[in-house]
Design an enzyme around this catalytic site. Structure first.
Site, PDB file in Angstrom:
ATOM      1  N   CYS A  77       0.842  -1.198   0.000  1.00 46.30           N
ATOM      2  CA  CYS A  77       0.000   0.000   0.000  1.00 46.30           C
ATOM      3  C   CYS A  77       0.882   1.255   0.000  1.00 46.30           C
ATOM      4  O   CYS A  77       1.766   1.392   0.853  1.00 46.30           O
ATOM      5  CB  CYS A  77      -0.869  -0.035   1.252  1.00 46.30           C
ATOM      6  SG  CYS A  77      -1.941   1.389   1.432  1.00 46.30           S
ATOM      7  N   CYS A 189      -0.428   4.568  -6.481  1.00 43.05           N
ATOM      8  CA  CYS A 189      -1.542   3.973  -5.723  1.00 43.05           C
ATOM      9  C   CYS A 189      -1.822   2.586  -6.300  1.00 43.05           C
ATOM     10  O   CYS A 189      -1.723   2.375  -7.515  1.00 43.05           O
ATOM     11  CB  CYS A 189      -2.784   4.853  -5.833  1.00 43.05           C
ATOM     12  SG  CYS A 189      -4.249   4.130  -5.084  1.00 43.05           S
TER      13      CYS A 189
HETATM   14  N1  DGL Z   1      -4.049   0.997  -1.131  1.00 47.36           N
HETATM   15  C1  DGL Z   1      -4.151   2.450  -1.079  1.00 47.36           C
HETATM   16  C2  DGL Z   1      -2.870   3.059  -1.630  1.00 47.36           C
HETATM   17  O1  DGL Z   1      -2.148   2.449  -2.375  1.00 47.36           O
HETATM   18  C3  DGL Z   1      -5.341   2.946  -1.874  1.00 47.36           C
HETATM   19  C4  DGL Z   1      -6.661   2.690  -1.223  1.00 47.36           C
HETATM   20  C5  DGL Z   1      -6.767   3.303   0.166  1.00 47.36           C
HETATM   21  O2  DGL Z   1      -6.822   4.545   0.291  1.00 47.36           O
HETATM   22  O3  DGL Z   1      -6.754   2.534   1.116  1.00 47.36           O
HETATM   23  O4  DGL Z   1      -2.561   4.185  -1.316  1.00 47.36           O
END
Ligand code: DGL
Length: 270
Positions: A77, A189
């Site tokens: 993430c 992201c």
């Molecule tokens: N997985 C998050 C990121 O890569 C995107 C989704 C979220 O905000 O949890 O920043």
């Protein structure tokens, strides 16, 4: 580093199912590795949470992955990497290798895009942390980084997939003056690789749109090789867990991962 063996799994975690884009690249590059994926669907999105909340979630998930004897943990993430990587690394210490989705990308653009103007899009958490700029500036590659929080994009992708709704949202976001005259754009992201083609199309295929997933997977492979931890036996078992299970998460996995996934509920917060 504690003594590890190659058959131990790689742990990978994200705020939800979007991190499956990174898991997919890992499985492609490292088909023999045993993989444990954890998506914290009970707390997503991380992009809008406070840094301290995301740090607390990340530590608890890292603890769980250590209990599963992971030799290496990938923070898939971008939001969690931005605010929790240093803490997780400190917490895990010598019990496993910890990697993230931002450092391999920073090294990539340092090597391939020095002296260029590079755009970055991500959640508010990732963009506000300024972590890319801090890391890029340390390498002195004279890269001009310009970034924009495209906050609604991740949830819109989850809701609408790759559709016309996304194209109009992209028009709104990508027409921002911050993203003018770019040489390349980093997808910062987990969800954005799903709409990489739409983004390239917006820029009339004139700039490189960089999906970090493969770059991250290659960096993980290299790190395992350096530590003699590459699994060359026939492993290849994959387990996918989420902290809150619904049918829609299960259906949504298809967008992010090539192939069937059996999502299991792991009640980490009960
Ligand atoms: N997985 C998050 C990121 O890569 C995107 C989704 C979220 O905000 O949890 O920043």
């Amino acid at each position: 580093m504690a003594k590890h063996s190659a058959v131990q799994p790689i742990g990978i975690f994200d705020s939800g199912i979007g991190g499956l884009t990174v898991a997919n690249a890992l499985v492609n590059h490292l088909p023999n590795e045993n993989i444990i994926y954890f998506g914290d669907t009970a707390h997503m999105p991380y992009g809008d949470k406070s840094a301290s909340a995301v740090q607390a979630y990340s530590i608890k998930i890292a603890h769980m992955l250590l209990q599963q004897h992971c030799k290496l943990i990938v923070i898939a993430c971008y939001s969690a990497t931005s605010v929790a990587y240093e803490l997780v690394k400190e917490y895990v210490a010598s019990k496993a290798i910890v990697m993230n989705v931002i450092d391999p990308m920073v090294h990539y653009i340092h090597a391939h895009h020095a002296h260029q103007r590079i755009g970055l899009i991500g959640t508010r958490q990732t963009i506000n942390s300024n972590v890319y700029k801090k890391k890029i500036d340390k390498l002195n590659s004279n890269i001009e980084l310009t970034s924009l929080a495209t906050n609604l994009l991740a949830s819109a992708i989850e809701e609408f997939g790759n559709s016309k709704v996304i194209d109009s949202l992209l028009d709104q976001y990508l027409s921002h003056p911050m993203l003018k005259n770019l040489d390349a754009l980093i997808l910062g992201c987990t969800h954005y690789p799903v709409v990489k083609e739409n983004i390239s199309r917006y820029f009339k295929n004139k700039i490189q749109v960089i999906d970090p997933s493969d770059i991250v997977a290659k960096a993980v492979k290299q790190r395992l090789e350096e530590n003699q931890l590459l699994n060359i036996d026939n492993g290849g078992q994959q387990h996918f867990y989420v902290s809150d299970y619904t049918e829609s998460f299960s259906a949504g996995t298809k967008m992010f991962f090539n192939g069937e996934i059996h999502l299991k509920h792991y009640p980490l917060w009960n």
